[in-house]
Scaffold this motif. Sequence first.
Motif, short mmCIF file in Angstrom:
data_model
loop_
_atom_site.label_atom_id
_atom_site.label_comp_id
_atom_site.label_asym_id
_atom_site.label_seq_id
_atom_site.Cartn_x
_atom_site.Cartn_y
_atom_site.Cartn_z
N ALA A 68 78.54 43.11 45.91
CA ALA A 68 79.22 42.84 47.07
C ALA A 68 78.30 42.10 48.12
N LEU A 69 76.96 42.13 47.94
CA LEU A 69 76.08 41.43 48.93
C LEU A 69 76.50 40.10 48.84
N PRO A 70 76.61 39.56 50.14
CA PRO A 70 76.93 38.11 50.31
C PRO A 70 75.55 37.24 50.66
N LEU A 71 74.95 37.06 49.46
CA LEU A 71 73.90 36.44 49.25
C LEU A 71 74.03 35.03 48.18
N TYR A 72 73.71 33.84 48.98
CA TYR A 72 73.87 32.69 48.13
C TYR A 72 72.48 31.80 48.01
N PHE A 73 72.27 31.10 46.97
CA PHE A 73 71.54 30.04 46.76
C PHE A 73 71.96 28.89 46.90
N VAL A 74 71.47 27.91 47.66
CA VAL A 74 72.10 26.62 47.80
C VAL A 74 70.75 25.61 47.25
N ASN A 75 70.94 24.87 46.15
CA ASN A 75 69.89 23.81 45.71
C ASN A 75 69.81 22.66 46.53
N VAL A 76 68.77 22.57 47.21
CA VAL A 76 68.70 21.25 48.14
C VAL A 76 68.43 20.00 47.60
N MET A 77 68.16 19.92 46.40
CA MET A 77 67.99 18.84 45.67
C MET A 77 69.45 18.22 45.31
N LYS A 78 70.45 19.20 44.97
CA LYS A 78 71.70 18.78 44.65
C LYS A 78 72.83 18.82 45.71
N ASP A 79 72.33 19.63 47.00
CA ASP A 79 73.50 19.55 47.96
C ASP A 79 72.67 19.21 49.29
N ARG A 80 72.27 17.97 49.05
CA ARG A 80 71.69 17.47 50.42
C ARG A 80 72.16 17.55 51.86
N GLN A 121 69.87 44.20 56.84
CA GLN A 121 70.40 45.16 57.66
C GLN A 121 70.61 44.87 59.14
N LYS A 122 69.60 44.20 59.64
CA LYS A 122 69.29 43.84 61.02
C LYS A 122 70.62 42.78 61.40
N TYR A 123 71.09 41.90 60.45
CA TYR A 123 72.11 41.17 60.77
C TYR A 123 73.33 41.71 60.03
N GLY A 124 73.52 42.90 59.78
CA GLY A 124 74.84 43.22 59.32
C GLY A 124 75.50 42.73 57.91
N ILE A 125 74.31 42.05 57.35
CA ILE A 125 74.62 41.58 55.91
C ILE A 125 74.62 43.12 54.82
N ALA A 126 73.83 43.90 55.14
CA ALA A 126 73.84 44.83 54.11
C ALA A 126 73.49 46.16 54.94
N LYS A 127 74.00 47.39 54.37
CA LYS A 127 73.99 48.52 55.21
C LYS A 127 72.68 49.38 54.62
#
Length: 127
Positions: A68-80, A121-127
């Motif tokens: 459920a952790l909202p972690l995402y990877f964006v490939n800068v070579m494909k998503d400029r 945790q500091k930014y409320g993304i994980a508990k």
Amino acid sequence: MKKTMILLSMFLGLSFGAFAADEEMLAATPFAKIPATGAKMIEFGATSCRSCQAMDRLLYSLKQENSALPLYFVNVMKDREAAAKFRIRMIPTQVFIDKTGKVVATHIGLLNREELLQWLQKYGIAK
């Protein structure tokens, strides 16, 4: 002797590289498919970048522990366009976004597991 040392170094380098490549990494998500609302962390990087690969393996392991952790990877070579929108100049870069969609922090470089969990945790993304 010198030739043996060079061959041994090459073998160890290739063996380590093959081992590291076998480790699972977080799959890239097109920026357009990342939810606009909700607290999240977006990792901007490239699959060819060793530091980005290390961060991606860490993100993958965290997602395996808690999908459920909202972690995402964006490939800068494909998503400029996404990289330009967030003014990404160096990779890896982690962008922390609060539940309203506002960028609350940016970090450039590698984070270890403990540091990343503290940021999440500091930014409320994980508990």
